[in-house]
Write an enzyme that holds these catalytic residues in place. Structure first.
Site, PDB file in Angstrom:
ATOM      1  N   SER B 127       0.795  -1.183  -0.104  1.00  0.00           N
ATOM      2  CA  SER B 127      -0.074  -0.108   0.025  1.00  0.00           C
ATOM      3  C   SER B 127       0.821   1.274   0.041  1.00  0.00           C
ATOM      4  O   SER B 127       0.419   2.445  -0.264  1.00  0.00           O
ATOM      5  CB  SER B 127      -1.172  -0.007   1.021  1.00  0.00           C
ATOM      6  OG  SER B 127      -0.210   0.162   2.449  1.00  0.00           O
ATOM      7  N   LYS B 164       0.818   5.380   6.872  1.00  0.00           N
ATOM      8  CA  LYS B 164       0.226   6.183   6.125  1.00  0.00           C
ATOM      9  C   LYS B 164       1.006   7.467   5.936  1.00  0.00           C
ATOM     10  O   LYS B 164       1.606   7.554   6.888  1.00  0.00           O
ATOM     11  CB  LYS B 164      -1.285   6.678   6.424  1.00  0.00           C
ATOM     12  CG  LYS B 164      -2.494   5.633   6.374  1.00  0.00           C
ATOM     13  CD  LYS B 164      -2.895   5.399   4.967  1.00  0.00           C
ATOM     14  CE  LYS B 164      -4.074   4.317   4.924  1.00  0.00           C
ATOM     15  NZ  LYS B 164      -3.464   2.832   5.262  1.00  0.00           N
TER      16      LYS B 164
END
Lengths: 206, 206
Positions: B127, B164
């Site tokens: 990701s 993130k």
DNA sequence: GACTATAATTTTTGTAACAGAATTCAAAAA
DNA sequence: TTTTTGAATTCTGTTACAAAAATTATAGTC
């Protein structure tokens, strides 16, 4: 091969083993050591000899490297154990930290298999971007590993150290830059290309 | 002192120096050592011998002391493992090793600022590919750092830790996956999102 | 001429040998 | 009993030696 003449007689000036060609690179003396310490001392001596060899390699590499790559030796004198979390284990957040610690891990142990043969290089340029190696990354390089197909290697090219992917195919051996702007480089017997070591890890700091 | 009789003849059974009466207390062997290391090794050996002598004295003292005095022995298992190179400094020897000690780098030191607050996480999934973080990478996470705009952070999202990029803009605070398949996630007061730590490095092993 | 094999030469390296020092005990002397 | 002295034995640093390794010049081969 004639049988009559077996002599290749005459003096050979300048022949003979060269001085300092032994494993210690210098003259030796015999000393007396208690039996229980013989192994320890011998082991230490060979380690020292290896380290000195490594030092020579390093100087050689630094001469080759120019400004492109900055070389450092790892120092794993002190052990630091850091708790290692595994992503899935921690999933049941909120986590009282230590309950989820899987293992404690020393980064030196984890990243360096062969202490004597390992170097660190700092990368300049994004030529290996596709392999996840970027400008400023630290490469862990093991000189004792055998270069194999698909491995990322450090190669001395035109007197300069570069990082490339090694490709050994039926068509021959190639050094492939993981960058579309550069073509693969064929490795031939006569070319002045030396595979200097195998990259075992890359570290990116933010 | 008579002059006529100088002999005190005959055999003397049991006479002679006793075995193990040398300074090492055991039998010795001769080994070959490079000249530059002779002083170092000799110094270490005599230090070891001294330490062993002390050990014996202490045991003897303890036997004498009976219950009156409580004497503790140092941990002998540790003593055995004393590394030889710790004495190179004492030897007062121009050691070639010293020349490159400064260029050595400890990976733990380099990667870990705050030992107490640092954890390692193993990444699952790609990701964060665009940030150079891939499946299997090890993340070095410092929980003591303040999350700032642009930093890569570990966030607890729906009871799961995710990695993130933190984006703090005039429009609010967002957690941005470095992957085009996922949308940014708004961070609001009422949402159950906790920034768990700041990623300071990522390690990829090949 | 270029390459290969081999003999010649020299250093390395582990071990044996040696000699003097150190240590210990028994016998002789005091 | 105590001291002295010589014999016995081990310790220890060094030298010596021989086998192995390394290196080069030369002879031989293609």
């Amino acid at each position: 091969m004639t049988e009559k003449n077996i002599t290749a007689g005459g003096a050979r000036k300048g022949a003979g083993r060269k001085k300092g060609s032994g494993k210690f690179g210098e003259e030796t003396k015999v000393i007396r050591v208690p039996e229980s310490k013989v192994t320890i001392v011998k082991h230490w001596l060979s380690e020292q000899a290896e380290a000195e060899q490594q030092q020579k390699d390093l100087q050689e590499a630094q001469a080759l490297a120019g400004d492109k790559l900055h070389i450092q030796l790892p120092d794993s004198s002190e052990k630091v154990l850091i708790p290692l979390h595994s992503h899935k284990v921690v999933a049941g957040f909120p986590s009282p930290a230590d309950d989820y610690v899987e293992t404690r891990l020393d980064l030196n142990d984890k990243l360096i298999q062969n202490k004597q043969a390992t170097f660190l290089l700092t990368v300049q340029g994004d030529s290996m971007k596709k392999a996840g190696i970027h400008d400023g990354d630290i490469l862990v390089v093991d000189r004792s590993l055998t270069p194999q197909d698909g491995k990322i290697v450090i190669a001395a090219l035109d007197g300069e150290l570069t990082v490339k992917t090694l490709s050994i195919k039926s068509t021959g051996t190639w050094l492939v830059p993981e960058n579309d702007n550069y073509p693969p480089i064929p490795v031939r017997e006569e070319s002045d290309i030396v595979i200097w070591g195998v990259v075992t890890a890359t570290i990116k700091q933010f």
